[in-house]
Design an enzyme around this catalytic site. Structure first.
Site, PDB file in Angstrom:
ATOM      1  N   ARG A   1      12.993   3.205  -1.104  1.00 33.24           N
ATOM      2  CA  ARG A   1      11.578   3.231  -1.513  1.00 33.24           C
ATOM      3  C   ARG A   1      11.454   3.489  -3.017  1.00 33.24           C
ATOM      4  NH1 ARG A   1       8.670   7.103  -0.183  1.00 33.24           N
ATOM      5  NH2 ARG A   1       6.685   6.205   0.524  1.00 33.24           N
TER       6      ARG A   1
ATOM      7  N   ILE B   1       5.238  -3.173  -7.727  1.00 31.92           N
ATOM      8  CA  ILE B   1       4.511  -1.921  -7.908  1.00 31.92           C
ATOM      9  C   ILE B   1       5.130  -0.870  -6.989  1.00 31.92           C
ATOM     10  CG2 ILE B   1       2.279  -0.755  -7.766  1.00 31.92           C
ATOM     11  CD1 ILE B   1       0.951  -3.510  -8.081  1.00 31.92           C
ATOM     12  N   ARG B   2       5.835   0.086  -7.562  1.00 30.46           N
ATOM     13  CA  ARG B   2       6.546   1.113  -6.775  1.00 30.46           C
ATOM     14  C   ARG B   2       7.317   0.432  -5.647  1.00 30.46           C
ATOM     15  NH1 ARG B   2       2.419   4.834  -4.433  1.00 30.46           N
ATOM     16  NH2 ARG B   2       4.201   6.157  -3.952  1.00 30.46           N
TER      17      ARG B   2
ATOM     18  N   HIS C   1       4.588  -8.356  -4.415  1.00 31.26           N
ATOM     19  CA  HIS C   1       3.214  -8.514  -3.909  1.00 31.26           C
ATOM     20  C   HIS C   1       2.673  -9.928  -4.167  1.00 31.26           C
ATOM     21  CE1 HIS C   1       2.193  -4.203  -3.143  1.00 31.26           C
ATOM     22  NE2 HIS C   1       3.089  -3.988  -4.089  1.00 31.26           N
TER      23      HIS C   1
ATOM     24  N   CYS D   1       6.075  -5.275   0.258  1.00 34.23           N
ATOM     25  CA  CYS D   1       6.241  -3.958  -0.352  1.00 34.23           C
ATOM     26  C   CYS D   1       6.233  -2.849   0.714  1.00 34.23           C
ATOM     27  CB  CYS D   1       5.186  -3.724  -1.428  1.00 34.23           C
ATOM     28  SG  CYS D   1       5.593  -2.355  -2.545  1.00 34.23           S
TER      29      CYS D   1
ATOM     30  N   GLY E   1       0.855  -1.186   0.000  1.00 32.10           N
ATOM     31  CA  GLY E   1       0.000   0.000   0.000  1.00 32.10           C
ATOM     32  C   GLY E   1       0.885   1.228   0.000  1.00 32.10           C
ATOM     33  N   GLU E   2       0.572   2.187   0.822  1.00 37.72           N
ATOM     34  CA  GLU E   2       1.372   3.404   0.962  1.00 37.72           C
ATOM     35  C   GLU E   2       1.958   3.417   2.373  1.00 37.72           C
ATOM     36  OE1 GLU E   2       3.511   6.281   1.191  1.00 37.72           O
ATOM     37  OE2 GLU E   2       2.658   6.036  -0.830  1.00 37.72           O
ATOM     38  N   SER E   3       3.267   3.210   2.472  1.00 33.77           N
ATOM     39  CA  SER E   3       3.891   3.034   3.787  1.00 33.77           C
ATOM     40  C   SER E   3       3.717   4.260   4.675  1.00 33.77           C
ATOM     41  CB  SER E   3       5.376   2.705   3.627  1.00 33.77           C
ATOM     42  OG  SER E   3       6.074   3.738   2.959  1.00 33.77           O
TER      43      SER E   3
ATOM     44  N   GLU F   1       0.321 -11.228  -2.704  1.00 30.60           N
ATOM     45  CA  GLU F   1      -1.128 -11.165  -2.499  1.00 30.60           C
ATOM     46  C   GLU F   1      -1.882 -10.785  -3.768  1.00 30.60           C
ATOM     47  OE1 GLU F   1       0.261  -6.956  -1.505  1.00 30.60           O
ATOM     48  OE2 GLU F   1       1.053  -8.999  -1.420  1.00 30.60           O
TER      49      GLU F   1
END
Length: 236
Positions: free
Chosen positions: A121, A155-156, A212, A91, A58-60, A214
């Site tokens: 990151r 993803i990023r 990821h 991630c 997600g967004e850490s 998941e």
């Protein structure tokens, strides 16, 4: 015997992890006499029920902020570092579980820690530069499908720039990519052997993956992780 596996549900791909924990539970049901209970974790009460925890992608920065605002941040640190319960981050989760992080947003961000590494990151670039790469994961060697590459979705995604302790086990690298920072104790020549970026690490009770799992239908890593927990508890 029952095992409650929580997924931190503050932001990010927690639904997908829960789905794969259900799938892993079904795959393991004929092998072990253990009931696996997946649980969305949003409160301290939820966390206290957990035997193990997944911190999703997600967004850490957002996950860290919401954890602080909800009073979960320090209990999470206690869960990981004091109680030393099994914890896996994917991630953004890997970023949060690292002791140090580069390329953070202005002002930095609070990290939970637990793995003695420094991560970079968004190492692979922006959202539009996301990619999938087949991965060879040696730690899945006991799997019935160990010869089949794992679909690695990035993803990023972060990578481990530097391993800060000999207690850290490097579990996997992304082939064809060279580490950006020389690991402590290695010569310059040794870092340019094309070994690839570090994308999976473990230290004690804490596991981190850059990619990821998941976001795939492949439950092998979830099955492996649950079996590792069962072995630690003497149930496998």
């Amino acid at each position: 015997m029952s095992l409650t596996i929580g997924v931190l549900a503050l932001q990010g791909g927690f639904h997908e992890h829960l789905s794969l924990i259900h799938k892993a539970s079904a795959l393991l049901s004929s092998k072990y006499s253990v009931t696996i209970n997946p649980l969305e974790v949003r409160t301290l009460e939820d966390l206290n029920r957990c035997d193990a925890l997944i911190i999703p992608g997600g967004e850490s920065t957002t996950i860290s902020f919401v954890a602080q605002q909800s009073g979960l941040f320090e209990p999470l640190v206690d869960f990981i570092k004091i109680q030393k319960k099994p914890t896996w981050g994917t991630c953004a989760g890997l970023i949060l579980l690292s002791e140090e992080a580069n390329a953070t947003k202005k002002g930095g961000q609070a990290l939970l820690g637990g793995i003695s590494v420094r991560v970079h990151r968004n190492h692979f670039g922006r959202q539009i530069e996301s990619f999938e790469s087949p991965l060879q994961l040696p730690f899945l060697s006991s799997s019935d499908q160990s010869s089949t590459n794992f679909p690695g979705i990035f993803i990023r995604a972060p990578v481990v720039e530097e391993v800060l302790s000999s207690d850290v086990e490097v579990l996997a690298r992304l082939p064809g990519r060279v580490e950006k920072v020389k690991p402590a104790g290695l010569s310059e020549a040794q870092t340019k052997d094309g070994a690839g970026d570090i994308i999976a690490v473990r230290e004690g009770n804490v596991l981190g993956t850059s990619f990821h799992p998941e976001l795939t239908e492949d439950a092998r890593i979830h099955v492996w992780w649950v079996e590792e927990i069962l072995r630690q508890k003497g149930l496998a």
